[in-house]
Design an enzyme around this catalytic site. Structure first.
Site, PDB file in Angstrom:
ATOM      1  N   LYS A  88       0.820  -1.210   0.000  1.00  0.00           N
ATOM      2  CA  LYS A  88       0.000   0.000   0.000  1.00  0.00           C
ATOM      3  C   LYS A  88       0.859   1.267   0.000  1.00  0.00           C
ATOM      4  O   LYS A  88       2.072   1.195   0.111  1.00  0.00           O
ATOM      5  CB  LYS A  88      -0.931  -0.023   1.230  1.00  0.00           C
TER       6      LYS A  88
HETATM    7  C1  PLP Z   1      -5.477  -4.190   0.938  1.00  0.00           C
HETATM    8  C2  PLP Z   1      -6.916  -3.873   1.133  1.00  0.00           C
HETATM    9  C3  PLP Z   1      -7.644  -4.295   2.259  1.00  0.00           C
HETATM   10  C4  PLP Z   1      -7.162  -5.319   3.232  1.00  0.00           C
HETATM   11  O1  PLP Z   1      -6.027  -5.093   3.882  1.00  0.00           O
HETATM   12  P1  PLP Z   1      -5.053  -6.241   4.417  1.00  0.00           P
HETATM   13  O2  PLP Z   1      -4.089  -5.470   5.234  1.00  0.00           O
HETATM   14  O3  PLP Z   1      -4.441  -6.898   3.232  1.00  0.00           O
HETATM   15  O4  PLP Z   1      -5.869  -7.189   5.225  1.00  0.00           O
HETATM   16  C5  PLP Z   1      -8.949  -3.853   2.409  1.00  0.00           C
HETATM   17  N1  PLP Z   1      -9.534  -3.068   1.491  1.00  0.00           N
HETATM   18  C6  PLP Z   1      -8.880  -2.676   0.375  1.00  0.00           C
HETATM   19  C7  PLP Z   1      -9.615  -1.795  -0.593  1.00  0.00           C
HETATM   20  C8  PLP Z   1      -7.575  -3.080   0.150  1.00  0.00           C
HETATM   21  O5  PLP Z   1      -6.950  -2.725  -0.983  1.00  0.00           O
END
Ligand code: PLP
Length: 439
Positions: free
Chosen positions: A199
C-alpha cells in the site's frame, strides 16, 4: 511524434532510460532498520508500547481522536463493522469493484453484503445508487476511495445520517488523500486502513482503525484486543454493561470476537518511521503522477483518474493508479490490444483492476458455515444477490480501466518516456487493427 512505427510492429521503444529506483517502494532507510532492530533485539515483538505510540501519532496525523493498530486491514474492517453494530441478518452496502476485504468480513458477523454501483469516472461508490438499497437491516455503508480517488463523501454522509446508518471508510488505497480539503478516513464514523507492504503507507502486515467516537474505539478493543481491555479506561455503555461489573471482570480479559488482532510491533516500529516521512514522499508522488497525466491531457482514448485540481481533493499516495480508457475515441480499439502495444513500448500494463465481486460464486452459491444454503442469504429475509448485468457500470469497468506506472520520484525525463508510451500508441492506433485481442 506522429506516424511513428509502434514497438509492437518492430519500431523503437519509447522507454530507453533505466528507471533506477523510481518505482521502489517502500523507501527503507537505516532509520527504519534501527527502529525495527531495537524492537527485535529486546524481544518486544508482541508488546503494545510501540503500537500505542504509533496509534497516537497516526490519530494526530489525521486529526482524529483515536486510532487502533490491528494485525491487518481486514481485521480493522471487521472490527469496525462489529463496532458499528453489524450482526446477525444485518446488511452492509459497499462497492463490488474492490478488494474483497472491504465487504467479506460481514459474513463472519452473520451479516450480508448489498452491492451498489460505482461511478464510471471516480470508480467509487455512486451516491445515487445507495438510498434505494437501504432496508431496516442496513447498518453500514462502506465507501472505498478506490485507487486513491476520494469517494463522494458529502452525499454519502447525508444519506447515512438521514437513515441512521454508520459509514466506514475503507481507506486502504488512499492514505493521506483529501476530499474537498478533508483527510479521508476522518469523514465517516470510522476509517479503516490496510498498511501492508503493497500500500501507499507500507509498513509490513498491519491495519489501523481511526475514529472520533470513543465508544466505537472501545468496542473494537473488546472485539480483538484481549490484552488491552484491562488497561483501557472505559467510558459509557461498555463499561456499564460488561467491563467493570464486579462479577464480569474476567470477561475483560477475553476477546468478544474470539479473534486476536494485535499489531506486530516490527510493523509498528516501521510504521512510526514511515509515517514521519509519508507527507513529503506523498507530495513527491503527487507531483510525479500529476505530471504524467498533464503530459497526456489531449491524448485521445486515455483519461486521467484524478479529481480536478480546483476541488481540494487529491489522490493521496496514488496507490494502484489507473487510467480510464475510451475505446470510442480510438475507433473502438480493444483495450487488451492497446495495453499490449503500450507494454511493447516498455511500460508494462494491462486492463482492469479488481474483478467485480457480485458475480463470484462466493457471493452467489457458497455455503461457508453449513447453513444448508448460500452464506450470502443464510440470515436474510430476502434474496440480496445481484445477477448478471445488475451493476452495468461495475461490470463494464474491467475493460474500461488500465494500470499506469506508480512513480515515487519526480524525474521528468523518466516520466516523459512512460507518458510517451501511451501517447504514441493512442496516436498511432490505426497500426493495431490487425491484432487479435484474444491471442
Ligand atoms: C489491501 C486492502 C484491504 C485489506 O487489507 P489487508 O491489510 O491486506 O488485510 C482492504 N480493502 C482494500 C480496498 C484493500 O486494498
Amino acid at each position: 511524434m506522429m506516424a511513428e512505427q509502434l514497438a509492437i510492429k518492430g519500431g523503437p521503444k519509447c522507454v530507453t532510460k533505466d528507471p533506477g529506483d523510481i518505482f521502489t517502494w517502500p523507501i527503507i532507510t537505516k532509520e527504519d532498520e534501527d527502529a525495527v532492530l531495537e524492537v527485535l533485539r529486546r524481544g518486544g515483538m508482541s508488546g503494545t508500547d510501540v503500537t500505542t505510540q504509533f496509534e497516537r501519532e497516526y490519530a494526530d496525523w489525521h486529526g482524529a481522536k483515536y486510532a487502533l493498530g490491528c494485525s491487518s486491514g481486514t481485521a480493522a474492517l471487521q472490527s469496525a463493522m462489529w463496532a458499528c453494530g453489524v450482526g446477525v441478518g444485518d446488511e452492509i452496502i459497499g462497492p463490488s469493484l474492490t478488494y474483497w476485504a472491504t465487504n467479506l468480513p460481514a459474513f463472519s458477523l452473520q451479516a450480508t453484503i448489498v452491492f451498489a454501483e460505482v461511478d464510471p469516472v471516480s470508480l467509487c461508490l455512486d451516491p445515487n445508487d445507495i438510498e434505494h438499497r437501504i432496508t431496516k437491516r442496513t447498518k453500514a455503508i462502506i465507501p472505498v476511495h478506490y485507487c486513491g480517488y476520494p469517494a463522494d463523501m458529502d452525499p454519502i454522509m447525508e444519506i447515512a445520517r438521514k437513515h441512521n446508518v454508520k459509514v466506514i471508510e475503507d481507506v486502504s488505497h488512499a492514505h493521506g488523500g483529501l476530499y474537498k480539503g478533508k483527510v479521508v478516513g476522518t469523514i465517516g464514523d470510522v476509517g479503516a486502513f490496510s498498511v501492508m507492504s503493497g500500500k501507499a503507507l507500507a509498513v509490513g502486515e498491519g491495519g489501523v482503525m481511526i475514529t472520533d467516537d470513543r465508544y466505537l474505539w472501545e468496542k473494537a478493543i473488546v472485539w480483538g484486543h484481549y490484552g488491552r481491555t484491562r488497561a483501557t479506561v472505559w467510558t459509557g455503555e461498555l463499561e456499564e454493561q460488561y467491563i467493570t461489573a464486579e462479577d464480569l471482570v474476567p470477561y475483560a480479559g477475553l476477546p468478544w470476537g474470539g479473534y486476536k488482532y494485535r499489531m506486530h510491533q516490527l510493523s509498528s516500529a516501521c510504521a512510526r518511521v514511515q509515517l514521519k516521512y509519508y507527507k513529503s514522499r506523498m507530495e513527491e508522488i503527487q507531483k510525479a503522477m500529476n505530471y504524467f497525466w498533464d503530459l497526456q491531457e489531449d491524448t485521445p482514448g486515455v483519461k486521467a483518474h484524478r479529481p480536478d485540481a480546483d476541488t481540494g481533493s487529491t489522490m493521496g499516495g496514488w496507490y494502484a493508479a489507473r487510467g480510464r480508457y475510451v475505446a470510442e475515441e480510438l475507433d473502438g480499439l480493444d483495450i487488451r490490444v492497446f495495453c499490449k502495444a503500450v507494454t511493447a513500448e516498455g511500460c508494462s500494463t494491462g486492463p482492469g483492476c479488481n474483478s467485480p465481486m457480485h458475480l463470484h460464486p462466493l457471493l452467489q452459491t457458497a455455503d461457508i458455515y453449513g447453513h444448508g444454503k448460500p452464506t450470502r442469504i443464510a440470515n436474510s429475509d430476502w434474496d440480496v444477490r445481484e445477477g448478471d448485468k445488475s451493476l452495468p457500470v461495475t461490470e463494464s469497468l474491467p475493460l474500461r480501466i488500465y494500470g499506469i506506472p506508480w512513480f515515487k520520484h519526480y524525474r521528468p525525463e523518466v516520466i516523459e518516456e512512460y507518458a510517451n508510451c501511451f501517447k504514441k500508441v493512442a496516436e498511432n492506433a490505426d497500426q493495431l487493427k490487425d491484432i487479435d485481442p484474444e491471442e
